[in-house]
Design an enzyme around this catalytic site. Structure first.
Site, PDB file in Angstrom:
ATOM      1  N   GLU A  92       0.832  -1.203   0.000  1.00 29.06           N
ATOM      2  CA  GLU A  92       0.000   0.000   0.000  1.00 29.06           C
ATOM      3  C   GLU A  92       0.864   1.248   0.000  1.00 29.06           C
ATOM      4  O   GLU A  92       1.945   1.246   0.589  1.00 29.06           O
ATOM      5  CB  GLU A  92      -0.823   0.042   1.290  1.00 29.06           C
ATOM      6  CG  GLU A  92      -1.847  -1.037   1.362  1.00 29.06           C
ATOM      7  CD  GLU A  92      -2.618  -0.987   2.676  1.00 29.06           C
ATOM      8  OE1 GLU A  92      -2.516   0.019   3.406  1.00 29.06           O
ATOM      9  OE2 GLU A  92      -3.317  -1.958   2.950  1.00 29.06           O
ATOM     10  N   CYS A 110       3.259   8.688   1.176  1.00 28.99           N
ATOM     11  CA  CYS A 110       3.682   7.782   2.250  1.00 28.99           C
ATOM     12  C   CYS A 110       4.000   6.430   1.615  1.00 28.99           C
ATOM     13  O   CYS A 110       3.123   5.812   1.010  1.00 28.99           O
ATOM     14  CB  CYS A 110       2.535   7.664   3.254  1.00 28.99           C
ATOM     15  SG  CYS A 110       2.791   6.436   4.522  1.00 28.99           S
ATOM     16  N   CYS A 117       5.557  -6.882   7.942  1.00 29.86           N
ATOM     17  CA  CYS A 117       6.525  -6.294   8.887  1.00 29.86           C
ATOM     18  C   CYS A 117       6.840  -7.306   9.982  1.00 29.86           C
ATOM     19  O   CYS A 117       5.934  -7.927  10.529  1.00 29.86           O
ATOM     20  CB  CYS A 117       5.952  -5.023   9.506  1.00 29.86           C
ATOM     21  SG  CYS A 117       7.099  -4.235  10.667  1.00 29.86           S
ATOM     22  N   CYS A 121       3.573  -4.959  15.856  1.00 27.02           N
ATOM     23  CA  CYS A 121       2.966  -4.113  16.892  1.00 27.02           C
ATOM     24  C   CYS A 121       1.496  -4.492  17.097  1.00 27.02           C
ATOM     25  O   CYS A 121       0.806  -4.891  16.155  1.00 27.02           O
ATOM     26  CB  CYS A 121       3.082  -2.640  16.509  1.00 27.02           C
ATOM     27  SG  CYS A 121       4.796  -2.119  16.405  1.00 27.02           S
ATOM     28  N   CYS A 124      -1.339  -2.753  14.832  1.00 27.78           N
ATOM     29  CA  CYS A 124      -1.038  -2.469  13.423  1.00 27.78           C
ATOM     30  C   CYS A 124      -1.496  -3.597  12.494  1.00 27.78           C
ATOM     31  O   CYS A 124      -1.155  -4.765  12.702  1.00 27.78           O
ATOM     32  CB  CYS A 124       0.468  -2.258  13.285  1.00 27.78           C
ATOM     33  SG  CYS A 124       0.985  -2.017  11.586  1.00 27.78           S
ATOM     34  N   CYS A 342      -2.148   1.958   7.549  1.00 24.35           N
ATOM     35  CA  CYS A 342      -1.511   1.061   6.583  1.00 24.35           C
ATOM     36  C   CYS A 342      -1.712  -0.402   6.900  1.00 24.35           C
ATOM     37  O   CYS A 342      -1.704  -0.814   8.030  1.00 24.35           O
ATOM     38  CB  CYS A 342      -0.035   1.396   6.476  1.00 24.35           C
ATOM     39  SG  CYS A 342       0.219   2.332   4.989  1.00 24.35           S
TER      40      CYS A 342
HETATM   41  N1  SAH Z   1       7.321   0.772  11.037  1.00 23.39           N
HETATM   42  C1  SAH Z   1       7.452   2.172  11.186  1.00 23.39           C
HETATM   43  C2  SAH Z   1       6.786   2.946  10.070  1.00 23.39           C
HETATM   44  C3  SAH Z   1       5.477   2.446   9.557  1.00 23.39           C
HETATM   45  S1  SAH Z   1       4.096   2.531  10.683  1.00 23.39           S
HETATM   46  C4  SAH Z   1       6.933   2.613  12.535  1.00 23.39           C
HETATM   47  O1  SAH Z   1       6.322   1.796  13.226  1.00 23.39           O
HETATM   48  O2  SAH Z   1       7.184   3.747  12.896  1.00 23.39           O
HETATM   49  C5  SAH Z   1       3.762   4.299  10.639  1.00 23.39           C
HETATM   50  C6  SAH Z   1       3.054   4.826  11.876  1.00 23.39           C
HETATM   51  O3  SAH Z   1       1.699   4.352  11.932  1.00 23.39           O
HETATM   52  C7  SAH Z   1       3.713   4.409  13.188  1.00 23.39           C
HETATM   53  O4  SAH Z   1       3.815   5.523  14.046  1.00 23.39           O
HETATM   54  C8  SAH Z   1       2.748   3.383  13.695  1.00 23.39           C
HETATM   55  O5  SAH Z   1       2.873   3.227  15.076  1.00 23.39           O
HETATM   56  C9  SAH Z   1       1.411   3.945  13.239  1.00 23.39           C
HETATM   57  N2  SAH Z   1       0.298   2.994  13.226  1.00 23.39           N
HETATM   58  C10 SAH Z   1       0.284   1.716  12.820  1.00 23.39           C
HETATM   59  N3  SAH Z   1      -0.949   1.167  12.955  1.00 23.39           N
HETATM   60  C11 SAH Z   1      -1.732   2.146  13.457  1.00 23.39           C
HETATM   61  C12 SAH Z   1      -3.114   2.218  13.821  1.00 23.39           C
HETATM   62  N4  SAH Z   1      -3.923   1.167  13.708  1.00 23.39           N
HETATM   63  N5  SAH Z   1      -3.576   3.390  14.297  1.00 23.39           N
HETATM   64  C13 SAH Z   1      -2.747   4.474  14.421  1.00 23.39           C
HETATM   65  N6  SAH Z   1      -1.453   4.468  14.085  1.00 23.39           N
HETATM   66  C14 SAH Z   1      -0.943   3.316  13.629  1.00 23.39           C
HETATM   67 FE1  SF4 Z   2       5.751  -2.706  11.696  1.00 26.35          FE
HETATM   68 FE2  SF4 Z   2       3.302  -1.731  11.971  1.00 26.35          FE
HETATM   69 FE3  SF4 Z   2       4.913  -1.843  14.074  1.00 26.35          FE
HETATM   70 FE4  SF4 Z   2       5.437  -0.061  12.123  1.00 26.35          FE
HETATM   71  S1  SF4 Z   2       3.637  -0.095  13.455  1.00 26.35           S
HETATM   72  S2  SF4 Z   2       6.896  -1.452  13.143  1.00 26.35           S
HETATM   73  S3  SF4 Z   2       4.729  -1.253  10.345  1.00 26.35           S
HETATM   74  S4  SF4 Z   2       4.116  -3.608  12.922  1.00 26.35           S
END
Ligand code: SAH
Ligand code: SF4
Length: 354
Positions: A92, A110, A117, A121, A124, A342
Site C-alpha cells: 500500500e 507515504c 513487517c 505491533c 497495526c 496502513c
Molecule cells: N514501522 C514504522 C513505520 C510504519 S508505521 C513505525 O512503526 O514507525 C507508521 C506509523 O503508523 C507508526 O507511528 C505506527 O505506530 C502507526 N500505526 C500503525 N498502525 C496504526 C493504527 N492502527 N492506528 C494508528 N497508528 C498506527
Molecule cells: Fe511494523 Fe506496523 Fe509496528 Fe510499524 S507499526 S513497526 S509497520 S508492525
C-alpha cells in the site's frame, strides 16, 4: 548475467553502465531523467534515445513498474493505492490530503518499505500479517513514480514534494535499500526532493537511529513511541524488549546532538494509554529532548482489540504535555473513511477482516 533494476539506479550507476557498454555519458543522464523525472513506464515511452541504444540498455537493465490493483479516495482528498509487485505480492501507499495540500504546493507520499513487517505491533494491521520480504530501492522509488504518473494524467503539473517512510514495514530493518532510494529521490537530475523533505519513521531500531545520524544528517526522523514506560511499550511494540526506552531515548539524544534536528515522537492513543498520568510520564521522558509530539488516535483494526479514546481525553492529554512545555500536535485524521491506517486495504483485499 542478472539485470540491474533501472528505477533503483542512481545517475552515477547509469553512467557507469553506459560507459561499460559503450554508450555516451549524456545517454545515461537522459535515461535517468526519463525514468525519474518523467516517470515513464516502459522502454517504448523513451523518445530521444535510439531504438538500438534502448535495446542494448534493456539487455543490462530491468525495467519493472507497479500495477495498480485498487485505489480508494477519501473525502479529504487522501488517495490510497494498492499496488502489485512483480512477484505478485501487494503493498500500500498513500498520497496524503491531495486537495487541501495542493493549495499549499505540498504533496506528500507515504511509501512502504517491506511486504508485511516483522515487528508485529499490537495495533497495526501490517504487523498482524507477518513479514514476507524487504522491498528493493527500485520498488520503493516506484511507489513515488507510479503515483506521480497516475495523478499527472489528471493534473499535469503534479510534483511530489515530500516523502514519508511510514507505510507498511519497518524502514530501519531495510536500511540500505531505504537509504539508497532516498539518495536517488534526492538527485538533481531526478525528482530533486530535498533531504529535509523526507522522513523515516521507526518503531525504535536503536543502532540504525545512530547510523542514520552519522550517515546522513538531513533526513527527518519520526520515532513511534506510543508509551513512556517499558511494560506498556513492551506490549504495544515487541521491539521494545530488545531496545528498551532508556536505550531508545539515548539514541534520540545522540541523533539530535549530531544532526541538531528535532525528532517527531508519534504517540498512538488508545482508550487504554491516554490517561493524564501517562501524559505526565511522557512529559518526564521527553524533558530536555529536542522534539515534537504528534498524537494519533489509534485506527481500530479488527483482531487488535484497540479502541480510540474520546476527543476529550485526547485534548486533556495534549494539554498536560503543553503545560510541561512540550511542543505537541494532534494528527488530523486523514482518510479514515478509506481505512488509511496502513495494512488495512491489503488485508481487506486479501479477504481478511479489516
Ligand atoms: N514501522 C514504522 C513505520 C510504519 S508505521 C513505525 O512503526 O514507525 C507508521 C506509523 O503508523 C507508526 O507511528 C505506527 O505506530 C502507526 N500505526 C500503525 N498502525 C496504526 C493504527 N492502527 N492506528 C494508528 N497508528 C498506527
Ligand atoms: Fe511494523 Fe506496523 Fe509496528 Fe510499524 S507499526 S513497526 S509497520 S508492525
Amino acid at each position: 548475467m542478472e539485470k540491474i533494476e533501472l528505477r533503483g539506479c542512481s545517475e552515477n550507476e547509469l553512467i557507469e553502465i553506459c560507459q561499460k557498454i559503450g554508450l555516451k555519458r549524456f545517454r545515461a543522464i537522459q535515461l535517468f531523467q526519463w525514468v525519474q523525472q518523467k516517470a515513464v513506464r516502459s522502454w517504448a515511452d523513451i523518445k530521444n534515445i535510439s531504438k538500438s541504444d534502448l535495446e542494448t540498455l534493456s539487455n543490462h537493465l530491468h525495467f519493472s513498474v507497479l500495477n495498480k490493483v485498487r485505489e480508494q479516495r477519501s473525502k479529504d482528498g487522501t488517495r490510497k493505492y494498492l499496488f502489485r509487485l512483480e512477484d505478485g505480492e501487494t503493498i500500500e501507499c498513500v498520497l496524503m490530503d491531495y486537495a487541501r495540500l495542493k493549495a499549499r504546493d505540498r504533496h506528500t507520499i507515504c511509501v512502504s518499505t517491506q511486504v508485511g513487517c516483522p515487528v508485529g505491533c499490537a495495533f497495526c494491521a501490517t504487523g498482524l500479517e507477518g513479514f514476507k520480504r524487504n522491498l528493493s530501492a527500485a520498488e520503493i522509488i516506484s511507489q513515488v513514480l507510479d503515483i506521480s504518473q497516475d495523478i499527472q494524467q489528471e493534473d499535469p503539473d503534479f510534483q511530489v514534494t515530500n516523502i514519508v517512510f511510514m507505510g507498511m514495514g519497518e524502514p530501519m530493518l531495510n536500511y540500505d535499500q531505504v537509504l539508497k532510494s532516498i539518495r536517488v529521490l534526492n538527485q538533481a537530475q531526478g525528482l530533486n526532493i530535498g533531504m529535509r523533505r523526507m522522513t523515516i519513521s521507526t518503531s525504535g531500531v536503536v543502532p540504525k537511529i545512530i547510523q542514520l545520524a552519522k550517515d546522513n544528517s538531513q533526513v527527518g526522523l519520526a520515532v513511534s513511541l506510543h508509551a513512556a514506560d517499558d511494560s506498556t511499550r513492551d506490549k504495544l511494540i515487541p521491539m521494545n524488549r530488545r531496545y528498551p526506552l532508556s536505550e531508545l531515548m539515548e539514541a534520540c539524544r545522540e541523533y539530535s546532538r549530531i544532526t541538531h534536528r528535532r525528532i517527531t515522537f508519534e504517540v498512538a492513543l488508545t482508550a487504554d494509554n491516554s490517561k493524564p498520568a501517562e501524559a505526565e510520564a511522557l512529559a518526564r521522558l521527553l524533558k530536555g529532548q529536542l522534539g515534537h509530539v504528534n498524537l494519533i488516535p489509534v485506527n481500530p483494526v479488527v483482531g487488535t482489540g484497540m479502541e480510540r479514546p474520546s476527543q476529550e481525553k485526547i485534548v486533556k492529554f495534549a494539554q498536560v504535555l503543553e503545560d510541561a512545555g512540550i511542543s505537541v500536535s494532534s494528527r488530523e485524521e486523514r482518510g479514515t473513511d478509506i481505512d488509511a491506517a496502513c495494512g488495512q486495504l491489503r488485508r481487506q483485499w486479501e479477504g481478511k477482516l479489516v
